[in-house]
Design a protein around this motif. Structure first.
Motif, PDB file in Angstrom:
ATOM      1  N   ASP A  87       0.813  -1.218   0.000  1.00 15.71           N
ATOM      2  CA  ASP A  87       0.000   0.000   0.000  1.00 15.71           C
ATOM      3  C   ASP A  87       0.847   1.269   0.000  1.00 15.71           C
ATOM      4  OD1 ASP A  87       0.862  -0.545   2.564  1.00 15.71           O
ATOM      5  OD2 ASP A  87      -1.070  -0.201   3.541  1.00 15.71           O
ATOM      6  N   THR A  88       1.962   1.271   0.732  1.00 14.56           N
ATOM      7  CA  THR A  88       2.799   2.469   0.785  1.00 14.56           C
ATOM      8  C   THR A  88       3.894   2.465  -0.287  1.00 14.56           C
ATOM      9  OG1 THR A  88       4.356   1.471   2.345  1.00 14.56           O
ATOM     10  CG2 THR A  88       2.449   2.633   3.276  1.00 14.56           C
ATOM     11  N   LYS A  89       4.154   1.279  -0.866  1.00 16.92           N
ATOM     12  CA  LYS A  89       5.240   1.128  -1.861  1.00 16.92           C
ATOM     13  C   LYS A  89       6.590   1.563  -1.283  1.00 16.92           C
ATOM     14  CE  LYS A  89       2.296   1.568  -5.976  1.00 16.92           C
ATOM     15  NZ  LYS A  89       1.036   1.405  -5.250  1.00 16.92           N
ATOM     16  N   ALA A  90       6.764   1.274   0.004  1.00 18.13           N
ATOM     17  CA  ALA A  90       7.997   1.661   0.702  1.00 18.13           C
ATOM     18  C   ALA A  90       8.551   0.463   1.466  1.00 18.13           C
ATOM     19  CB  ALA A  90       7.722   2.826   1.649  1.00 18.13           C
ATOM     20  N   ILE A  91       9.851   0.521   1.774  1.00 18.04           N
ATOM     21  CA  ILE A  91      10.517  -0.524   2.538  1.00 18.04           C
ATOM     22  C   ILE A  91      10.673  -0.074   3.986  1.00 18.04           C
ATOM     23  CG2 ILE A  91      12.640  -1.865   2.803  1.00 18.04           C
ATOM     24  CD1 ILE A  91      13.107  -1.412  -0.215  1.00 18.04           C
ATOM     25  N   GLU A  92      10.264  -0.929   4.902  1.00 19.61           N
ATOM     26  CA  GLU A  92      10.489  -0.685   6.328  1.00 19.61           C
ATOM     27  C   GLU A  92      11.720  -1.479   6.752  1.00 19.61           C
ATOM     28  OE1 GLU A  92       6.912  -1.416   8.535  1.00 19.61           O
ATOM     29  OE2 GLU A  92       5.706  -0.202   7.164  1.00 19.61           O
ATOM     30  N   ASP A  93      12.636  -0.828   7.407  1.00 19.45           N
ATOM     31  CA  ASP A  93      13.950  -1.398   7.707  1.00 19.45           C
ATOM     32  C   ASP A  93      13.972  -2.063   9.081  1.00 19.45           C
ATOM     33  OD1 ASP A  93      16.689  -1.914   7.549  1.00 19.45           O
ATOM     34  OD2 ASP A  93      17.184  -0.007   8.489  1.00 19.45           O
ATOM     35  N   SER A  94      14.744  -3.159   9.199  1.00 19.47           N
ATOM     36  CA  SER A  94      15.057  -3.797  10.484  1.00 19.47           C
ATOM     37  C   SER A  94      13.802  -4.091  11.300  1.00 19.47           C
ATOM     38  CB  SER A  94      16.020  -2.911  11.287  1.00 19.47           C
ATOM     39  OG  SER A  94      17.210  -2.693  10.566  1.00 19.47           O
ATOM     40  N   VAL A  95      12.812  -4.667  10.655  1.00 20.28           N
ATOM     41  CA  VAL A  95      11.529  -4.861  11.340  1.00 20.28           C
ATOM     42  C   VAL A  95      11.595  -5.953  12.397  1.00 20.28           C
ATOM     43  CG1 VAL A  95      10.108  -3.903   9.490  1.00 20.28           C
ATOM     44  CG2 VAL A  95      10.718  -6.328   9.428  1.00 20.28           C
ATOM     45  N   PHE A  96      12.458  -6.953  12.225  1.00 23.43           N
ATOM     46  CA  PHE A  96      12.523  -8.024  13.222  1.00 23.43           C
ATOM     47  C   PHE A  96      12.946  -7.491  14.588  1.00 23.43           C
ATOM     48  CE2 PHE A  96      14.977 -11.139  15.633  1.00 23.43           C
ATOM     49  CZ  PHE A  96      13.992 -12.089  15.859  1.00 23.43           C
ATOM     50  N   VAL A  97      14.002  -6.705  14.639  1.00 25.12           N
ATOM     51  CA  VAL A  97      14.471  -6.197  15.936  1.00 25.12           C
ATOM     52  C   VAL A  97      13.535  -5.119  16.481  1.00 25.12           C
ATOM     53  CG1 VAL A  97      16.876  -6.810  15.593  1.00 25.12           C
ATOM     54  CG2 VAL A  97      16.054  -4.604  14.773  1.00 25.12           C
ATOM     55  N   LYS A  98      12.777  -4.464  15.619  1.00 19.74           N
ATOM     56  CA  LYS A  98      11.806  -3.487  16.108  1.00 19.74           C
ATOM     57  C   LYS A  98      10.640  -4.177  16.801  1.00 19.74           C
ATOM     58  CE  LYS A  98      12.949   0.099  12.728  1.00 19.74           C
ATOM     59  NZ  LYS A  98      12.533   0.809  11.482  1.00 19.74           N
ATOM     60  N   VAL A  99      10.223  -5.315  16.262  1.00 17.64           N
ATOM     61  CA  VAL A  99       9.142  -6.082  16.884  1.00 17.64           C
ATOM     62  C   VAL A  99       9.647  -6.823  18.115  1.00 17.64           C
ATOM     63  CG1 VAL A  99       7.540  -8.014  16.543  1.00 17.64           C
ATOM     64  CG2 VAL A  99       7.869  -6.321  14.730  1.00 17.64           C
ATOM     65  N   ASN A 100      10.924  -7.238  18.072  1.00 12.11           N
ATOM     66  CA  ASN A 100      11.513  -8.018  19.167  1.00 12.11           C
ATOM     67  C   ASN A 100      12.732  -7.281  19.724  1.00 12.11           C
ATOM     68  OD1 ASN A 100      10.016 -10.800  18.713  1.00 12.11           O
ATOM     69  ND2 ASN A 100      10.722 -10.129  16.700  1.00 12.11           N
ATOM     70  N   PRO A 101      12.520  -6.185  20.464  1.00 11.18           N
ATOM     71  CA  PRO A 101      13.656  -5.370  20.924  1.00 11.18           C
ATOM     72  C   PRO A 101      14.589  -6.090  21.886  1.00 11.18           C
ATOM     73  CG  PRO A 101      11.606  -4.648  21.947  1.00 11.18           C
ATOM     74  CD  PRO A 101      11.225  -5.630  20.884  1.00 11.18           C
ATOM     75  N   ASP A 102      14.123  -7.177  22.489  1.00  9.02           N
ATOM     76  CA  ASP A 102      14.969  -7.930  23.416  1.00  9.02           C
ATOM     77  C   ASP A 102      15.675  -9.099  22.737  1.00  9.02           C
ATOM     78  OD1 ASP A 102      12.516  -9.169  22.969  1.00  9.02           O
ATOM     79  OD2 ASP A 102      12.525 -10.184  24.904  1.00  9.02           O
ATOM     80  N   LYS A 103      15.541  -9.189  21.392  1.00 12.67           N
ATOM     81  CA  LYS A 103      16.170 -10.277  20.643  1.00 12.67           C
ATOM     82  C   LYS A 103      17.178  -9.707  19.647  1.00 12.67           C
ATOM     83  CE  LYS A 103      13.236 -13.259  22.449  1.00 12.67           C
ATOM     84  NZ  LYS A 103      13.654 -14.330  23.395  1.00 12.67           N
TER      85      LYS A 103
END
Length: 439
Positions: A140-156
């Motif tokens: 929908d935004t036609k954009a890339i979101e960066d480093s999403v794994f560590v953003k969702v899992n800040p303790d990992k």
């Protein structure tokens, strides 16, 4: 006779009374609510976002409202703000009432998971400077979101920094992230990206790729063979006998597992017994699986198809040399779109500028389907097929060394025509490995 005589005056009086009542009702008549436009609407939404829904009435005077979500009353205003807490399908109904009657409007809303309406970009990372990352391209935004794994899992994390994140796959609605050089194997929910399990990072680990066998079991390839993985406990329970040395790409089709070995070429494994059924030497690049359940790979100057029912092998002249990536392994630069096959003309490691499309005729391999322009070259797998959008997804960096590797492009091409339909330019030492698509 008396009954007939009196009946006529009575009928006349009754008619006069009905006329009088009718006139009075016309004066006090209230029209029921009227909806403007369609009364059955559809929309989509991603978890974490909100959607304001309108009653769409021509006149809201003296009208009361009731909103329900899947039959449960949730509001009484003329508008309703929907903020879902779970992915799935929702039926939202607005009912408007006045003295003249009522009318209903239905919204069918499909709610995507936080990381569903797009595809994952698995990046190996800059060796020695940091770990690999997971990006997400949103439709929908036609954009890339960066480093999403560590953003969702800040303790990992995906440490150590000396490891490289080289492979990703969706198995049983879970995203598997596979690291080389001592890194972990991580399992996350495919829609929320919340980590659920992992094989911890450990010196000596050197994983390559993973494939599911059934709901409870998978196989992990590595620098020293193929390992059996229990999906419930994430424990490795031994190896497949007779397979040693580096093994990379691996897929399942019908009742067989197809693995690519640096020393033996394609190894065909019975998915039930895990016994080796066949080897096909000289193959260095794989795999793609077409809708007709043929498995595709390449070696020398040939593209091959393997019938996953009979294991019959057919060779097609490719017209150029196929290269693998055993020196610094990454997933193969080959992808399937329905019953067509895309294959990159790479250099000895990566770095190609041309992608060919085989549609079943020798003529289709005489000219490239796509030729990259300027300084763009493929990196990692470089190509992938997005079935939802019928799009060939291409990842590039700039040719050369040093800062050229920080110049990234994501290109989208129509898989039928080859027309470019979108692009995103971004900077950073990501070193793209492979794209992973929801099916």
């Amino acid at each position: 006779m008396k009954n007939q005589f009196f009946s006529r005056p009575l009928i006349a009086i009754a008619s006069l009374m009905m006329l009088t009542v009718s006139c009075n009702n016309d004066d006090d008549f209230t029209a029921p609510p009227v909806i403007k436009g369609e009364q059955q609407l559809k929309d989509t939404l991603t978890i974490g976002k909100t959607l304001q829904l309108s009653s769409k009435l021509a006149d809201r005077k003296n009208v009361s409202f009731e909103w329900t979500v899947n039959g449960n009353v949730v509001g009484s205003d003329s508008t309703y703000i929907f903020k879902p807490e779970a992915r799935g399908d929702f039926k939202i109904t607005m009912t408007a009432k006045n003295d003249g009657g009522k009318v209903s409007l239905a919204y069918d809303i499909h709610t995507y998971g936080a990381y569903e309406n797009g595809f994952f970009m698995i990046n190996e990372g800059w060796f020695g400077h940091g770990t690999g990352t997971v990006g997400f391209y949103r439709y929908d935004t036609k954009a890339i979101e960066d480093s999403v794994f560590v953003k969702v899992n800040p303790d990992k994390d995906l440490k150590p920094a000396s490891s490289t994140l080289e492979f990703g796959a969706l198995i049983n609605k879970k995203l598997f992230l596979v690291s080389k050089v001592g890194g972990p194997v991580v399992v996350a929910d495919a829609y929320s990206l919340k980590e659920e399990k992992r094989i911890p990072a450990k010196g000596g680990n050197d994983w390559r790729a993973v494939v599911g066998i059934d709901e409870n079991h998978a196989l992990l390839t590595a620098s020293k063979g193929i390992f059996k993985l229990d999906l419930n406990t994430m424990e490795v329970n031994g190896q497949i006998e007779g397979i040693t040395g580096q093994v990379g790409d691996i897929v399942k089709a019908n009742g067989y597992i197809f693995a690519l070995s640096a020393s033996k070429g394609v190894i065909v494994i019975n998915a039930s017994t895990l016994a080796v059924e066949k080897t096909i030497p000289g193959i260095v690049l794989g795999f793609a699986v077409t809708d007709d359940k043929k498995v595709w790979a390449a070696g020398g100057k040939n593209l091959i198809s393997i019938d996953s029912n009979t294991l019959e092998v057919k060779e097609i002249a490719l017209g150029f040399q196929a290269y693998g990536s055993w020196g610094a392994w990454h997933p193969g630069s080959i992808a399937a779109a329905k019953n067509d096959v895309f294959i990159a003309k790479n250099g000895s490691f990566s770095g190609g500028k041309q992608v060919y499309k085989y549609n079943g005729t020798p003529e289709s391999l005489t000219t490239p389907f796509i030729t990259l322009t300027d300084s763009n070259i493929l990196y990692g797998a470089g190509i992938g097929y997005d079935r939802k959008k019928n799009t060939l997804v291409v990842n590039t960096v700039n040719e050369g060394f040093g800062a050229n590797f920080a110049i990234n492009n994501l290109y989208l091409f129509n898989a039928n025509s080859g027309a470019k339909t979108g692009s995103v330019n971004f900077s950073g030492y990501y070193f793209p490995a492979v794209s992973v698509f929801h099916q």
